[in-house]
Design an enzyme around this catalytic site. Structure first.
Site, PDB file in Angstrom:
ATOM      1  N   CYS A  99      -2.289  -1.612   1.601  1.00  0.00           N
ATOM      2  CA  CYS A  99      -2.590  -0.555   0.627  1.00  0.00           C
ATOM      3  C   CYS A  99      -2.826  -1.150  -0.748  1.00  0.00           C
ATOM      4  O   CYS A  99      -3.878  -1.729  -1.008  1.00  0.00           O
ATOM      5  CB  CYS A  99      -1.471   0.482   0.612  1.00  0.00           C
ATOM      6  SG  CYS A  99      -1.863   1.937  -0.366  1.00  0.00           S
ATOM      7  N   SER A 100      -1.845  -1.050  -1.621  1.00  0.00           N
ATOM      8  CA  SER A 100      -2.089  -1.371  -3.031  1.00  0.00           C
ATOM      9  C   SER A 100      -0.829  -1.831  -3.745  1.00  0.00           C
ATOM     10  O   SER A 100      -0.784  -1.780  -4.973  1.00  0.00           O
ATOM     11  CB  SER A 100      -2.625  -0.126  -3.722  1.00  0.00           C
ATOM     12  OG  SER A 100      -1.712   0.949  -3.532  1.00  0.00           O
ATOM     13  N   CYS A 101       0.206  -2.238  -3.009  1.00  0.00           N
ATOM     14  CA  CYS A 101       1.475  -2.605  -3.649  1.00  0.00           C
ATOM     15  C   CYS A 101       1.247  -3.755  -4.627  1.00  0.00           C
ATOM     16  O   CYS A 101       0.546  -4.714  -4.324  1.00  0.00           O
ATOM     17  CB  CYS A 101       2.520  -2.980  -2.599  1.00  0.00           C
ATOM     18  SG  CYS A 101       3.041  -1.548  -1.644  1.00  0.00           S
TER      19      CYS A 101
ATOM     20  N   CYS B 263      -2.097  -7.016  -1.024  1.00  0.00           N
ATOM     21  CA  CYS B 263      -1.383  -6.005  -0.243  1.00  0.00           C
ATOM     22  C   CYS B 263      -2.385  -5.537   0.807  1.00  0.00           C
ATOM     23  O   CYS B 263      -3.266  -4.727   0.508  1.00  0.00           O
ATOM     24  CB  CYS B 263      -0.920  -4.837  -1.105  1.00  0.00           C
ATOM     25  SG  CYS B 263      -0.194  -3.503  -0.124  1.00  0.00           S
TER      26      CYS B 263
END
Lengths: 196, 103
Positions: free
Chosen positions: A107-109, A104
């Site tokens: 971000c952090s998905c 991702c």
């Protein structure tokens, strides 16, 4: 004068979080027990063992694998895994000619119901920056060296759509049952940074 | 929106250094910050998009220097202040009180 030893210093951030929680609780906006329950769920109940069961079932059940590759969200839900950060899933299959990796960049998905919360490295700048322009270099850092003729596909996860890699079943596992196969499946293989 | 969060393809961040046998959380405060997400979103009605937007608006240098759950804390503070639920002054006062050993 204080006679007790001072407690280990609490970081500024830790104090700030404690301060915020105390205000929110006083205002009746949040229940600390609800936080305890969420933490317990993601520390002990939801994690990559869920994804491993999905993978093992796909290895032993061709009809399930077909459903998984056609409608991953529904097929994963068949095993009871659904909900927050897994509302829309796509499973990408590794083969002799294609290797998949998820990232991702923004971000952090990450697919929470099947893999749990992401490790720090997945959320960090080095991985997010480099997975898309030097995937083979990234894989090498995880000890994964693929033949040049294997195509590497990198999937950039979004807030709406989460990916899970279906690793290749290791050779020599023909006699293992589903539970034994699930035990072989690692988190990193379902992110695609390693092979089994 | 273009910004520091848009890291894909950038050079110079060095090795990935995965942590062996990494725990889900690295400190007690991370657990509490994680738990704020669902609970405060439910209480105040912010969406995941607004939550992420607040993270993306961190000053670029701070974004790179702070940890993941510090990003979350910044976002909670921003969204709660924006709604007037917890003002910065109110939070700073409580932090000062707790820093002096208050309960």
């Amino acid at each position: 004068m204080a006679t007790t030893k001072p407690a280990p210093a609490e970081s500024e951030t830790a104090i700030r979080v404690r301060a915020l929680e105390s205000i929110l609780v006083e205002k009746g906006l949040i229940d600390p027990k609800a936080i305890d329950a969420l933490v317990d769920t993601f520390e002990h109940k939801v994690g990559p063992r869920n994804g491993a069961k999905v993978v093992a079932k796909a290895w032993v059940d061709p009809a399930y694998k077909q459903r998984l590759l056609t409608d991953a969200t529904a097929a994963i839900k068949e095993l009871g895994y659904s909900g927050m950060q897994g509302e829309d899933m796509l499973v990408v299959e590794n083969t002799d000619t294609v290797h998949n990796v998820i990232v991702c960049t923004l971000c952090s998905c990450y697919p929470w119901p099947t893999l749990g919360l992401p490790p720090v490295w997945y959320k960090s700048a080095p991985y997010r920056a480099r997975a898309v322009n030097d995937p083979r270099g990234v894989l090498k850092e995880f000890g994964t060296i693929l033949p040049d003729d294997v195509e590497v596909r990198v999937w950039d996860t979004t807030a709406e759509l989460r990916y899970l890699v279906l690793p290749q079943r290791p050779a020599g596992t023909e006699k293992l049952d589903e539970d034994a196969l699930a035990a072989l499946v690692t988190r990193d293989s379902m992110i695609g940074v390693t092979v089994l | 929106m273009n910004g520091i969060h848009d890291l894909g393809g950038m050079h110079g961040f060095g090795p990935i250094n995965p942590e062996p046998n990494e725990p889900v959380f690295h400190a007690e405060w991370e657990k509490r910050a994680f738990g704020f997400f669902v609970t405060t979103a439910a209480a105040t009605g912010f969406s995941v998009d607004e939550f992420r937007h607040a993270i993306e608006n961190l000053p670029p240098a701070e974004y790179l220097e702070t940890s993941y759950y510090e990003h979350w804390l910044h976002s909670f503070e921003t969204l709660l202040a924006r709604r007037g639920v917890v003002t910065k002054a109110e939070l700073d006062a409580r932090v000062a009180q707790l820093s002096q050993g208050g309960k």
